[in-house]
Write a protein that holds these residues in place. Sequence first.
Motif, short mmCIF file in Angstrom:
data_model
loop_
_atom_site.label_atom_id
_atom_site.label_comp_id
_atom_site.label_asym_id
_atom_site.label_seq_id
_atom_site.Cartn_x
_atom_site.Cartn_y
_atom_site.Cartn_z
N LYS A 155 51.00 67.79 14.90
CA LYS A 155 51.69 66.93 15.95
C LYS A 155 51.30 67.09 17.12
CE LYS A 155 56.04 66.78 13.62
NZ LYS A 155 57.38 67.25 13.61
N GLU A 156 50.74 68.60 17.67
CA GLU A 156 50.27 68.84 19.07
C GLU A 156 48.96 68.05 19.16
OE1 GLU A 156 52.43 73.17 19.55
OE2 GLU A 156 50.32 73.09 18.41
N PHE A 157 48.16 68.14 18.22
CA PHE A 157 46.79 67.55 18.21
C PHE A 157 46.95 66.10 18.49
CE2 PHE A 157 43.60 65.04 16.25
CZ PHE A 157 42.46 65.36 17.00
N LYS A 158 47.99 65.09 17.86
CA LYS A 158 47.99 63.81 18.25
C LYS A 158 48.49 63.68 19.84
CE LYS A 158 49.00 62.35 13.51
NZ LYS A 158 49.81 62.08 12.51
N LYS A 159 49.48 64.74 20.38
CA LYS A 159 49.95 64.73 21.63
C LYS A 159 49.03 65.02 22.48
CE LYS A 159 54.22 66.30 22.32
NZ LYS A 159 55.44 67.50 22.24
N ILE A 160 47.99 65.75 22.36
CA ILE A 160 47.04 66.15 23.19
C ILE A 160 45.93 64.97 23.36
CG2 ILE A 160 44.91 67.64 23.69
CD1 ILE A 160 46.73 70.02 22.33
N GLN A 161 45.77 64.28 22.20
CA GLN A 161 44.77 63.31 21.86
C GLN A 161 45.21 62.22 22.82
OE1 GLN A 161 44.17 62.17 17.93
NE2 GLN A 161 41.96 62.26 18.19
N LYS A 162 46.61 61.80 22.65
CA LYS A 162 47.05 60.83 23.58
C LYS A 162 47.04 61.19 24.99
CE LYS A 162 51.48 58.17 23.75
NZ LYS A 162 52.80 58.13 23.27
N LYS A 163 47.36 62.32 25.32
CA LYS A 163 47.30 62.77 26.87
C LYS A 163 45.73 62.60 27.22
CE LYS A 163 48.30 65.17 30.63
NZ LYS A 163 49.29 64.49 31.56
N VAL A 164 44.97 63.03 26.62
CA VAL A 164 43.33 62.98 27.03
C VAL A 164 42.78 61.64 27.19
CG1 VAL A 164 40.93 63.69 26.42
CG2 VAL A 164 42.92 65.35 26.09
N LYS A 165 43.22 60.59 26.39
CA LYS A 165 42.87 59.36 26.62
C LYS A 165 43.49 58.70 27.96
CE LYS A 165 42.57 58.47 21.64
NZ LYS A 165 42.77 57.52 20.61
N THR A 166 44.54 59.29 28.41
CA THR A 166 45.02 58.85 29.70
C THR A 166 44.07 59.40 31.07
OG1 THR A 166 46.48 60.74 29.99
CG2 THR A 166 47.12 58.35 28.76
N PHE A 167 43.24 60.39 30.77
CA PHE A 167 42.57 61.07 31.74
C PHE A 167 41.57 60.09 32.43
CE2 PHE A 167 42.21 65.79 30.25
CZ PHE A 167 43.71 66.07 30.26
N PRO A 168 41.50 60.08 33.73
CA PRO A 168 40.48 59.29 34.29
C PRO A 168 39.04 59.95 33.91
CG PRO A 168 42.02 59.79 35.86
CD PRO A 168 42.42 60.65 34.62
N ARG A 169 38.10 58.89 34.01
CA ARG A 169 36.84 59.50 33.31
C ARG A 169 36.17 60.78 34.11
NH1 ARG A 169 31.88 55.61 32.36
NH2 ARG A 169 33.98 54.51 31.89
N LYS A 170 36.54 60.78 35.62
CA LYS A 170 35.86 61.83 36.26
C LYS A 170 36.62 63.28 35.92
CE LYS A 170 34.39 60.02 40.71
NZ LYS A 170 34.50 59.96 42.38
N ILE A 171 37.73 63.24 35.72
CA ILE A 171 38.63 64.42 35.19
C ILE A 171 38.12 64.86 33.93
CG2 ILE A 171 40.91 65.42 34.76
CD1 ILE A 171 42.04 63.71 36.88
N PRO B 12 49.30 75.90 11.87
CA PRO B 12 48.30 75.20 12.70
C PRO B 12 47.10 74.54 11.74
CG PRO B 12 48.14 77.56 12.67
CD PRO B 12 49.37 77.19 11.89
N VAL B 13 46.67 73.35 12.32
CA VAL B 13 45.31 72.63 11.47
C VAL B 13 44.13 73.09 11.97
CG1 VAL B 13 47.01 70.55 10.87
CG2 VAL B 13 45.76 70.58 13.21
N GLY B 14 44.06 73.82 12.98
CA GLY B 14 42.86 74.34 13.58
C GLY B 14 43.04 74.89 14.99
N TYR B 15 42.00 75.25 15.58
CA TYR B 15 42.00 75.74 16.91
C TYR B 15 41.18 75.16 18.01
CZ TYR B 15 43.53 80.06 14.57
OH TYR B 15 44.30 81.03 13.84
N LEU B 16 41.79 75.01 18.86
CA LEU B 16 41.04 74.53 20.07
C LEU B 16 39.81 75.21 20.48
CD1 LEU B 16 43.94 73.10 22.67
CD2 LEU B 16 42.70 71.78 21.00
N SER B 17 38.69 74.44 20.92
CA SER B 17 37.39 75.00 21.12
C SER B 17 36.61 75.50 20.14
CB SER B 17 37.35 76.19 22.12
OG SER B 17 38.22 75.80 23.34
N ILE B 18 37.05 75.73 18.91
CA ILE B 18 36.36 76.14 17.65
C ILE B 18 36.60 74.88 16.58
CG2 ILE B 18 36.37 77.79 15.61
CD1 ILE B 18 37.73 79.95 17.99
N ASP B 19 37.78 74.51 16.15
CA ASP B 19 37.75 73.52 15.11
C ASP B 19 37.78 72.07 15.91
OD1 ASP B 19 37.98 75.28 12.88
OD2 ASP B 19 40.01 75.83 13.50
N PHE B 20 38.38 72.12 17.14
CA PHE B 20 38.52 70.99 17.82
C PHE B 20 37.66 71.26 19.03
CE2 PHE B 20 42.35 71.22 15.14
CZ PHE B 20 42.28 70.06 14.34
#
Length: 121
Positions: free
Chosen positions: A29-45, A108-116
């Motif tokens: 669930k957290e992965f999906k929320k983060i993925q959705k948030k990152v898609k809204t990031f401006p390219r520069k950020i 958890p399904v994995g770790y940020l920076s390692i699995d994702f």
Amino acid sequence: MKGIDQAMNTLPCQGCKGLCCGPVPITGKEFKKIQKKVKTFPRKIRERLERQPRFFGTCIFYDIEQDQCGIHDVRPEICRAFGYHKELVCFRKPELATKEKISFKESPVGYLSIDFTWKDF
């Protein structure tokens, strides 16, 4: 008085440079929320965050230039609990870790920076 108490119970993250931000286990669930948030990031950020140097295992979303979490409003549950539970002690303010062991609702399904990594977002 409430503002003073709240400030006294805040983690001293400024100047930490993300040393406690990893490895970060995330749920599906957290992965999906983060993925959705990152898609809204401006390219520069996104590009600025992607090219920042990090220690191995440090969260890919920790913004070292801004000295803050780049996904703060959708940060994982473990990040929200860090510093306040006995097994997640902040080395700068260990007295805040008064809560008992945390139990997570979902595994958890994995770790940020390692699995994702950035390629997954």
